[in-house]
Design an enzyme around this catalytic site. Structure first.
Site, PDB file in Angstrom:
ATOM      1  N   TYR A  92      18.269-109.475  12.714  1.00 19.79           N
ATOM      2  CA  TYR A  92      19.076-108.387  12.150  1.00 19.79           C
ATOM      3  C   TYR A  92      18.782-107.060  12.841  1.00 19.79           C
ATOM      4  O   TYR A  92      19.700-106.368  13.260  1.00 19.79           O
ATOM      5  CB  TYR A  92      18.794-108.278  10.653  1.00 19.79           C
ATOM      6  CG  TYR A  92      19.741-107.384   9.884  1.00 19.79           C
ATOM      7  CD1 TYR A  92      21.037-107.785   9.602  1.00 19.79           C
ATOM      8  CD2 TYR A  92      19.323-106.138   9.408  1.00 19.79           C
ATOM      9  CE1 TYR A  92      21.908-106.974   8.876  1.00 19.79           C
ATOM     10  CE2 TYR A  92      20.184-105.324   8.676  1.00 19.79           C
ATOM     11  CZ  TYR A  92      21.468-105.751   8.413  1.00 19.79           C
ATOM     12  OH  TYR A  92      22.324-104.945   7.692  1.00 19.79           O
ATOM     13  N   SER A 175      15.667-115.922  11.510  1.00 22.22           N
ATOM     14  CA  SER A 175      16.193-114.933  10.569  1.00 22.22           C
ATOM     15  C   SER A 175      17.715-114.862  10.724  1.00 22.22           C
ATOM     16  O   SER A 175      18.380-115.875  10.558  1.00 22.22           O
ATOM     17  CB  SER A 175      15.511-113.581  10.791  1.00 22.22           C
ATOM     18  OG  SER A 175      15.874-112.697   9.764  1.00 22.22           O
ATOM     19  N   GLN A 176      18.253-113.700  11.090  1.00 25.61           N
ATOM     20  CA  GLN A 176      19.699-113.691  11.336  1.00 25.61           C
ATOM     21  C   GLN A 176      20.034-114.665  12.472  1.00 25.61           C
ATOM     22  O   GLN A 176      21.100-115.291  12.481  1.00 25.61           O
ATOM     23  CB  GLN A 176      20.179-112.289  11.692  1.00 25.61           C
ATOM     24  CG  GLN A 176      21.675-112.216  11.920  1.00 25.61           C
ATOM     25  CD  GLN A 176      22.079-110.817  12.327  1.00 25.61           C
ATOM     26  OE1 GLN A 176      22.522-110.038  11.498  1.00 25.61           O
ATOM     27  NE2 GLN A 176      21.923-110.497  13.608  1.00 25.61           N
ATOM     28  N   ASP A 262       7.949-116.197   2.359  1.00 25.50           N
ATOM     29  CA  ASP A 262       8.857-115.298   3.071  1.00 25.50           C
ATOM     30  C   ASP A 262       9.506-114.346   2.068  1.00 25.50           C
ATOM     31  O   ASP A 262      10.291-114.769   1.222  1.00 25.50           O
ATOM     32  CB  ASP A 262       9.919-116.121   3.809  1.00 25.50           C
ATOM     33  CG  ASP A 262      10.772-115.276   4.744  1.00 25.50           C
ATOM     34  OD1 ASP A 262      10.775-114.038   4.604  1.00 25.50           O
ATOM     35  OD2 ASP A 262      11.439-115.867   5.620  1.00 25.50           O
ATOM     36  N   HIS A 291       7.921-114.047   6.863  1.00 25.25           N
ATOM     37  CA  HIS A 291       9.129-114.128   7.686  1.00 25.25           C
ATOM     38  C   HIS A 291       8.822-114.605   9.114  1.00 25.25           C
ATOM     39  O   HIS A 291       9.734-114.890   9.881  1.00 25.25           O
ATOM     40  CB  HIS A 291       9.826-112.765   7.699  1.00 25.25           C
ATOM     41  CG  HIS A 291      11.278-112.850   8.036  1.00 25.25           C
ATOM     42  ND1 HIS A 291      12.128-113.753   7.447  1.00 25.25           N
ATOM     43  CD2 HIS A 291      12.040-112.155   8.923  1.00 25.25           C
ATOM     44  CE1 HIS A 291      13.344-113.609   7.944  1.00 25.25           C
ATOM     45  NE2 HIS A 291      13.312-112.653   8.845  1.00 25.25           N
TER      46      HIS A 291
END
Lengths: 324, 297
Positions: A92, A175-176, A262, A291
């Protein structure tokens, strides 16, 4: 009464799949297919090495937005073509990396910069924070409508390259990047051979926002604190973009890895999207990891998984740790 | 190890003098979207050298001040998050964006990759001369803020946190992790990972400039700054025998002026986040709070 302990592995997602979900995305893919890709490549001598050539690339995506990326390809003297293709999709807040270390392993690797990322933000720049909630009340203009397609369009770029073996194209990110791995593998199941998704974001949006106050999901909490009357519209929009609803469309083998502490992408949602996949799949969970999703140990697993399915020329080389 | 450049003290004194010639002229604008029932969040604008208008997020808890405070120095990359929700409950938080990052990218936007070598041929032209000045300006702003308890004022980040703590000694505590500029000319020989690889990229194209680059980077190497630190410092330490490990960091640890503690990184983010949070909370007189909630809402 004390609140119950979290048991992520037993979590059942409440995300619904809209009846016209497939039509919505089919229509968008058809729309972008009408737009000429217009691929461009410029060699970047400063970033190139004895083993790897680096190019700055551009192509055209939905709404005629020009998308940037990095293309890192082994030099022929180092490894002869054809090469498996590998899309490295970004987190992100991180800017797209130059995937030179993957090219050193023998991949023709593309670091994708969807709209709003630096170099792809001349015509669309919702900012950070901002991207997650930009036009979140309307699926037809929501930020991730174009963003997801931009990542898919990188597959089209790969398919224009003669040095890439078009039957071996993988996708990877965390993640993203994990979310984009899932959406791209789903929307381009015609071309994707395998995917490795870390700490997948954009899965169970509203459930995630309820489980954490960490950004980026906190953007949703903030938005709804200010505009509580828009919650239903937000829910309706997000179901069209939820990884859980893309997961059953994936046909290629997938590796999913998550951290069990996370705070950014709650582990519950990692389990949920994994459970929604009907393809060949494997899940790695990491105790006490957040994360990072166990990347310190997981990178070797990712490299082995991708190498097994994509067969690069020099898998003994080590890749840079993937960040979300 | 980088050699201490001749004239480094005069170089940074020149930056201080230049900074002092520009009034900060702070502007604070409340951001209702980021504010909560327990804190107000502001976007702050300040003038740094150049002159250049930099910015940052300032969060102030509701209640009776003064509060303990934490300054977060900018990371290497285009985006710095809004301060963490739990931190905003306990501290005055100030997260700075240096020039060129998102939200402070007018009139100049930084490139990634590219920032690490911008103007690197000379310390006078190197972008980090200005970026350090941006951090110093941010520290001055926070240190003088009436809601801040001057005895409980921490700074966290990478090399920029150490350099800022060294040059603006009013900080009581420092946490430093992920150092980029410490022994960077040695790091680059052991890494092809970005952003370190930016230096390798540059020197492949300009092999004749290695000495100049080394001299420039030595001006930013925290080892030449940390003897001035008076604060209690927590240093995150990586694996034995590796860059960032105990042997690698020992000279830096030895050079820090104030008391130093080590935290051995486990690479398990949940464990590491909680440990650092607990250290800061204990030092600043607050309760520790894990970012990961262990019960359902």
């Amino acid at each position: 009464m004390a609140a119950p302990e979290r048991t992520p592995e037993t979590f059942v997602s409440s995300v619904q799949r809209p009846p016209d979900f497939d039509d919505f995305w089919k229509q968008l893919l058809a729309e972008v297919a009408e737009i000429p890709l217009d691929p461009a490549m410029e060699h970047v001598p400063m970033r190139s090495t004895d083993e790897v050539d680096v190019y700055e690339i551009h192509y055209t995506s939905l709404d005629n937005v020009r998308i940037a990326g990095w293309y890192c390809v082994p030099k022929e003297a180092y490894l002869p073509p054809p090469y498996p293709g590998l899309l490295i999709v970004p987190g992100y807040v991180s800017e797209p990396t130059l995937p030179k270390s993957w090219a050193k392993q023998g991949y023709a690797a593309i670091g994708v910069a969807p709209r709003g990322k630096l170099r792809s933000n001349q015509n669309y720049n919702p900012g950070y924070p901002g991207l997650l909630v930009d036009n979140i009340v309307d699926r037809n203009t929501y930020s991730y409508r174009g963003f997801y397609i931009d990542a898919c369009r990188a597959v089209d770029f790969a398919l224009t390259r003669p040095e890439i073996d078009h039957s071996r194209i993988g996708v990877h990110g965390s993640s993203q990047g994990g979310a984009l791995t899932i959406t791209t593998a789903a929307l381009r199941s015609d071309a994707i051979t395998c995917g490795a998704a870390g700490a997948p974001y954009l899965c169970g949006f509203m459930e995630s926002a309820a489980l954490t106050h960490s950004y980026p999901y906190e953007e949703i909490n903030e938005y709804l604190r200010l505009y509580p009357e828009r919650e239903q519209q937000v829910r309706e929009t997000l179901e069209y973009f939820d990884g859980n609803n893309f997961a059953p469309m994936i046909k290629s083998p997938m590796l999913v890895y998550i951290g069990l502490e996370d705070d950014v992408c709650p582990p519950e949602t990692g389990y949920a999207v994994y459970n929604a996949m009907t393809c060949e799949k494997v899940l790695h969970t990491w105790e006490n990891c957040a994360h990072d999703a166990g990347a310190f140990w997981e990178m070797a697993e990712i490299e082995a998984f991708l190498a097994k399915h994509l067969n690069p020329g020099n898998p003994a080389q080590r890749a840079e740790t993937t960040v979300g | 190890m980088s050699e201490k450049p001749a004239g480094i003290d005069a170089f940074w004194q020149g930056v201080d003098d230049e900074l002092a010639s520009y009034p900060a002229r702070p502007e604070l604008e409340n951001i209702p979207m980021r504010s909560t029932h327990f804190c107000d969040v502001y976007w702050v604008k300040l003038t740094s050298i150049g002159p250049y208008r930099i910015g940052g997020y300032l969060s102030i808890p509701h209640g009776d001040d003064p509060f303990p405070a934490i300054m977060q120095t900018p990371k290497y990359g285009s985006v710095n998050h809004v301060p963490d929700y739990n931190d905003r409950k306990r501290y005055v938080m100030f997260t700075l964006m240096h020039r060129g990052q998102r939200l402070t990218d007018s009139p100049w936007a930084s490139a990634y990759p590219g920032l690490l070598t911008k103007g690197i041929a000379s310390p006078e032209t190197y972008i980090y001369r200005s970026i350090v000045a941006d951090c110093l300006r941010g520290a001055e702003f926070l240190q003088s803020h009436p809601s801040v308890d001057a005895n409980r004022l921490a700074i966290v980040g990478d090399d920029l946190a150490l350099i800022t703590a060294a040059r603006r000694a009013e900080f009581s505590h420092v946490h430093a992790a992920g150092l980029l500029f410490y022994r960077l000319m040695e790091q680059r020989e052991q890494s092809s990972a970005y952003p370190v690889e930016e230096v390798n990229d540059y020197l492949r194209g300009h092999p004749d400039q290695a000495e100049k680059v080394a001299n420039t980077l030595a001006h930013i190497d925290p080892i030449h700054h940390v003897p001035s630190i008076k604060a209690k410092t927590l240093l995150s330490v990586g694996d034995d025998g590796k860059v960032g490990g105990p042997e690698w960091l020992q000279p830096l640890k030895d050079a820090i002026g104030g008391p130093v503690e080590e935290y051995r990184v486990t690479h398990r983010g949940g464990t590491d986040n909680d440990a650092i949070d607990a250290w800061l909370a204990q030092q600043l007189g607050r309760e520790p709070m894990s970012k990961f909630r262990r019960t359902m809402p």
